[in-house]
Motif scaffolding. Structure first.
Motif, mmCIF file in Angstrom:
data_model
loop_
_atom_site.group_PDB
_atom_site.id
_atom_site.type_symbol
_atom_site.label_atom_id
_atom_site.label_comp_id
_atom_site.label_asym_id
_atom_site.label_seq_id
_atom_site.Cartn_x
_atom_site.Cartn_y
_atom_site.Cartn_z
ATOM 1 N N ARG A 45 4.992 96.342 -42.781
ATOM 2 C CA ARG A 45 6.067 97.184 -43.294
ATOM 3 C C ARG A 45 7.132 97.403 -42.222
ATOM 4 O O ARG A 45 6.822 97.630 -41.062
ATOM 5 C CB ARG A 45 5.527 98.552 -43.725
ATOM 6 N N PHE A 98 3.120 108.421 -36.757
ATOM 7 C CA PHE A 98 1.852 108.302 -37.480
ATOM 8 C C PHE A 98 1.159 109.659 -37.564
ATOM 9 O O PHE A 98 0.589 110.017 -38.598
ATOM 10 C CB PHE A 98 0.954 107.295 -36.773
ATOM 11 N N TRP A 103 1.537 109.424 -41.962
ATOM 12 C CA TRP A 103 1.298 108.001 -42.200
ATOM 13 C C TRP A 103 -0.192 107.659 -42.223
ATOM 14 O O TRP A 103 -0.564 106.546 -42.589
ATOM 15 C CB TRP A 103 1.986 107.166 -41.121
ATOM 16 N N TYR A 106 -1.855 105.832 -45.130
ATOM 17 C CA TYR A 106 -1.674 104.403 -45.363
ATOM 18 C C TYR A 106 -2.569 103.538 -44.478
ATOM 19 O O TYR A 106 -2.505 102.315 -44.559
ATOM 20 C CB TYR A 106 -0.210 104.023 -45.124
ATOM 21 N N ALA A 107 -3.391 104.180 -43.649
ATOM 22 C CA ALA A 107 -4.227 103.415 -42.720
ATOM 23 C C ALA A 107 -5.253 102.558 -43.466
ATOM 24 O O ALA A 107 -5.794 102.993 -44.487
ATOM 25 C CB ALA A 107 -4.936 104.364 -41.757
ATOM 26 N N LEU A 109 -2.545 100.762 -41.217
ATOM 27 C CA LEU A 109 -1.112 100.609 -41.422
ATOM 28 C C LEU A 109 -0.571 99.502 -40.531
ATOM 29 O O LEU A 109 -0.751 99.519 -39.316
ATOM 30 C CB LEU A 109 -0.410 101.930 -41.101
ATOM 31 N N VAL A 111 2.869 97.873 -39.269
ATOM 32 C CA VAL A 111 4.302 98.148 -39.208
ATOM 33 C C VAL A 111 4.968 97.243 -38.176
ATOM 34 O O VAL A 111 4.336 96.777 -37.232
ATOM 35 C CB VAL A 111 4.594 99.634 -38.864
#
Length: 419
Positions: A45, A98, A103, A106-107, A109, A111
């Motif tokens: 992402r 994070f 965030w 979303y782990a 994650l 990025v």
């Protein structure tokens, strides 16, 4: 009385910064565009991070006693009296986000980002005080597969940039926490016996950061680093298994690597995998991409224990390896060979650009010279608009393959004659 031009000094760029133009800018853009394409293939992402953060974000993550914090950061107080710092790297800011921005949901994650960073260093080839990096991180994944994915992604990036030849992946393990602590204690004991003969920097690092002595370039230190204790003698069974899974994963993916036992990361939150892609094509600054696993960073920033691994690469250094790219000539040149046809030329060029063709219009300057200028731009198609005795004339010279593409795009030359 003639007016005199005021004696205004020409502004100069700040030392350690650079203006990027021409071939250098094209290579820079090519690196960024290739990175964006590759990170999408790996489903990373895109994130955008602030250019400045609270100073504590970097002092806590990088360590108060590191050179970056003590000598190289651009820190200042804002009008409210708060200490802020221009980011010297991406990882700390991403880790802060994070923790503070939720965030964790979303782990694991994945990025990626890129942009300018700032460090007060001695400018040299490939190193500037404002520089630019690519960055990729996997947060919340403890498995060695995350390390492998990042390394395979980095390898593919270098290959798609066309610079993989002569670049070597150097790989090491720092072990788990217990392994690293045991190795650190052994290094301190070993180097203490030679403290008086070490360089001043290594004497300073001996108690607080002994691993950094291993990658010292000072000849006084190299005499002793070769015989220093090796991490392999202190690896736990779990740490050996982790490193074995990383290397077997790279082998399975067809990524070549070489063991570099002296490759280290000095900060205590680094664990397991450490790596650098290096080349001798950039002189002393041979690392083009590097990173590692930093399982203890989130805790250092006050967050929960969270495993993570990442890498960064200097865009300027990658662009230097890419070198000059072929100049991008226009596919289509539209020429207004009379002033009466200039508006028609602008209308026509807009049509071609909206259809997806790179195009240049020649509708300024002497009408008699416009066609010659268009020819010098080496287009595949030259479209000429003229007007004589009140009659409009349209003509073209066209590469056959591009003509077929234009026909498919329904922008063919109705009312034109071949010139």
């Amino acid at each position: 009385m003639s007016q005199q031009t005021p004696n205004i000094p020409t502004p100069q760029a700040i030392r350690g910064t650079q203006d990027i133009f021409g071939a250098d800018a094209e290579a820079f853009a090519f690196v960024v565009e290739t990175f964006e394409r590759v990170r999408k293939l790996y489903r990373f992402r895109r994130v955008e991070m602030p250019v400045f953060e609270k100073t504590a974000v970097f002092s806590r993550s990088l360590g108060e006693t590191t050179d970056v914090v003590s000598k190289e950061m651009y820190s200042f107080e804002d009008r409210g009296g708060e200490s802020l710092t221009l980011r010297p790297e991406f990882t700390a800011g991403i880790a802060r986000a994070f923790i503070t921005d939720g965030w964790q949901q979303y782990a694991p994650l994945k990025v990626a980002t890129h942009g300018p960073l700032f460090r007060y260093e001695r400018p040299q080839k490939g190193r500037y005080r404002q520089f630019h990096q690519l960055d990729a991180e996997v947060i919340g994944a403890a498995e060695p597969q995350a390390d492998v994915e990042l390394l395979v992604m980095a390898d593919q990036l270098l290959k798609e940039l066309g610079i993989a030849d002569g670049v070597t992946l150097q790989l090491n393990t720092l072990g788990d926490g217990a392994s690293r602590d045991a190795w650190r204690a052994a290094l301190i004991e070993y180097f203490r016996a030679h403290a008086a003969e070490l360089s001043e920097d290594s004497q300073d690092r001996l108690e607080r950061n002994p691993l950094r002595i291993l990658d010292s370039k000072d000849p006084r230190d190299k005499v002793f680093t070769a015989a220093a204790p090796k991490i392999d003698d202190y690896l736990s069974a779990e740490a050996q298994d982790f490193f074995g899974k990383v290397t077997s994963g790279l082998d399975a993916a067809g990524v070549s690597w070489t063991r570099a036992a002296a490759l280290v990361r000095g900060l205590d939150y680094y664990r397991h995998t450490a790596f650098e892609f290096v080349t001798d094509r950039l002189g002393a600054q041979g690392t083009v991409l590097g990173g590692g696993r930093y399982d203890g960073l989130m805790e250092a920033l006050g967050g929960p224990a969270t495993p993570a691994v990442g890498w960064a690469a200097g865009i300027e250094r990658l662009a230097m390896l890419v070198g000059d790219l072929p100049y991008s000539w226009p596919e289509i040149a539209v020429v207004a060979e009379s002033r009466e046809r200039e508006i028609d030329a602008l209308a026509l060029i807009s049509k071609y650009r909206r259809a997806g063709f790179s195009a240049e219009v020649f509708a300024t300057g002497s009408p008699r010279k416009r066609y010659d200028k268009a020819q010098k731009s080496q287009p595949q198609v030259i479209i000429s608009l003229d007007q004589r005795d009140g009659q409009k004339g349209n003509s073209f010279k066209c590469d056959r393959a591009l003509y077929e593409r234009m026909t498919e795009a329904q922008v063919i030359f109705d009312g034109f004659v071949h010139r």
